[in-house]
Design a protein around this motif. Structure first.
Motif, PDB file in Angstrom:
ATOM      1  N   SER A 142     -43.582  17.917 -36.233  1.00 12.03           N
ATOM      2  CA  SER A 142     -43.715  17.419 -37.826  1.00 12.03           C
ATOM      3  C   SER A 142     -42.906  15.511 -36.841  1.00 12.03           C
ATOM      4  O   SER A 142     -43.491  14.718 -37.575  1.00 12.03           O
ATOM      5  N   ARG A 143     -42.695  15.547 -35.991  1.00 11.29           N
ATOM      6  CA  ARG A 143     -41.581  14.273 -35.566  1.00 11.29           C
ATOM      7  C   ARG A 143     -42.783  13.388 -34.959  1.00 11.29           C
ATOM      8  O   ARG A 143     -43.477  12.388 -35.312  1.00 11.29           O
ATOM      9  N   ALA A 144     -44.150  14.302 -34.540  1.00 13.38           N
ATOM     10  CA  ALA A 144     -44.987  13.899 -33.637  1.00 13.38           C
ATOM     11  C   ALA A 144     -46.157  13.551 -35.107  1.00 13.38           C
ATOM     12  O   ALA A 144     -46.945  12.369 -34.895  1.00 13.38           O
ATOM     13  N   VAL A 145     -46.234  14.251 -36.090  1.00 16.20           N
ATOM     14  CA  VAL A 145     -47.266  13.713 -37.299  1.00 16.20           C
ATOM     15  C   VAL A 145     -46.513  12.222 -38.122  1.00 16.20           C
ATOM     16  O   VAL A 145     -47.107  12.483 -39.158  1.00 16.20           O
ATOM     17  N   ASP A 146     -45.660  12.162 -38.475  1.00 14.67           N
ATOM     18  CA  ASP A 146     -44.665  11.176 -38.890  1.00 14.67           C
ATOM     19  C   ASP A 146     -45.643   9.628 -39.509  1.00 14.67           C
ATOM     20  O   ASP A 146     -45.390   9.782 -40.870  1.00 14.67           O
ATOM     21  N   HIS A 147     -45.980   9.532 -38.546  1.00 15.87           N
ATOM     22  CA  HIS A 147     -47.301   7.713 -39.028  1.00 15.87           C
ATOM     23  C   HIS A 147     -48.377   8.278 -39.626  1.00 15.87           C
ATOM     24  O   HIS A 147     -49.412   7.741 -39.996  1.00 15.87           O
ATOM     25  N   GLY A 148     -48.710  10.009 -39.539  1.00 15.49           N
ATOM     26  CA  GLY A 148     -50.207   9.712 -39.617  1.00 15.49           C
ATOM     27  C   GLY A 148     -50.585   9.836 -41.557  1.00 15.49           C
ATOM     28  O   GLY A 148     -52.044   9.394 -41.512  1.00 15.49           O
ATOM     29  N   ALA A 149     -50.202   9.856 -42.668  1.00 13.79           N
ATOM     30  CA  ALA A 149     -50.159   9.027 -43.652  1.00 13.79           C
ATOM     31  C   ALA A 149     -50.878   7.616 -43.509  1.00 13.79           C
ATOM     32  O   ALA A 149     -52.014   7.424 -43.954  1.00 13.79           O
ATOM     33  N   ASP A 150     -50.480   6.764 -42.684  1.00 12.40           N
ATOM     34  CA  ASP A 150     -50.965   5.452 -42.050  1.00 12.40           C
ATOM     35  C   ASP A 150     -51.782   5.848 -41.566  1.00 12.40           C
ATOM     36  O   ASP A 150     -52.543   4.047 -41.290  1.00 12.40           O
ATOM     37  N   VAL A 151     -52.741   6.093 -40.524  1.00 14.94           N
ATOM     38  CA  VAL A 151     -54.013   6.076 -39.665  1.00 14.94           C
ATOM     39  C   VAL A 151     -54.940   7.077 -40.215  1.00 14.94           C
ATOM     40  O   VAL A 151     -55.409   7.609 -40.939  1.00 14.94           O
ATOM     41  N   GLU A 152     -55.722   5.512 -40.202  1.00 15.99           N
ATOM     42  CA  GLU A 152     -57.213   5.746 -41.078  1.00 15.99           C
ATOM     43  C   GLU A 152     -58.477   6.727 -39.466  1.00 15.99           C
ATOM     44  O   GLU A 152     -58.016   5.885 -38.997  1.00 15.99           O
ATOM     45  N   GLY A 153     -59.408   7.261 -40.390  1.00 20.48           N
ATOM     46  CA  GLY A 153     -60.284   7.332 -38.783  1.00 20.48           C
ATOM     47  C   GLY A 153     -59.848   8.647 -38.267  1.00 20.48           C
ATOM     48  O   GLY A 153     -58.767   9.425 -38.909  1.00 20.48           O
ATOM     49  N   ALA A 154     -60.665   8.932 -37.734  1.00 22.33           N
ATOM     50  CA  ALA A 154     -60.235  10.173 -36.765  1.00 22.33           C
ATOM     51  C   ALA A 154     -58.778   9.714 -35.102  1.00 22.33           C
ATOM     52  O   ALA A 154     -59.303   8.823 -35.080  1.00 22.33           O
TER      53      ALA A 154
END
Length: 135
Positions: free
Chosen positions: A54-66
């Motif tokens: 969960s900590r690793a994916v915290d900023h995933g919504a902001d990441v575009e692309g692969a």
């Protein structure tokens, strides 16, 4: 030595490296150590895996692309929630949502995020869930 959990004062590169380390640690706890990306000896601990993933994916919504490392962490979270629908003492049943459809909804959320970040395995899992009526 305390474990840093905040991104304050870090450069973008340091944040990416920090998230990757959290992802590797989460995967090690999920698989019980000795996984592809790490040889960290640890016990299988789903609760710790969820924490670190969960900590690793915290900023995933902001990441575009692969971003395959991010997608891998999201995929593992999806499997944790999906697998929680079976068995008497599963993680999502006991710790999170009881015997409701909430765990499947959570799994679909993470499968979608992983697919958005380039995971073909997540795309296949979503296709399977939709075609079999699981969601």
């Amino acid at each position: 030595m305390p474990v840093a959990t905040s991104d304050e004062g870090k450069t973008k590169t340091q944040c990416v490296q920090f998230c990757r380390c959290q992802a590797v640690l989460g995967e090690a706890f999920y698989c019980g150590g000795g996984v592809e990306l790490s040889r960290i000896p640890c016990a299988n601990d789903v609760e710790q895996a969820v924490l670190w993933l969960s900590r690793a994916v915290d900023h995933g919504a902001d990441v575009e692309g692969a971003d395959l490392m991010l997608a891998r962490s999201e995929l593992l979270l999806a499997y944790i929630f999906q697998d929680g629908q079976e068995g008497e003492s599963s993680y999502s049943d006991m710790m999170l949502y009881g015997r409701s459809d909430r765990a499947i909804q959570e799994a679909v959320f993470w499968f979608r995020r992983a697919a958005k970040h380039g995971s073909i395995e997540a795309q296949e899992a979503l296709r399977s869930m939709y075609s079999t009526g699981q969601y």
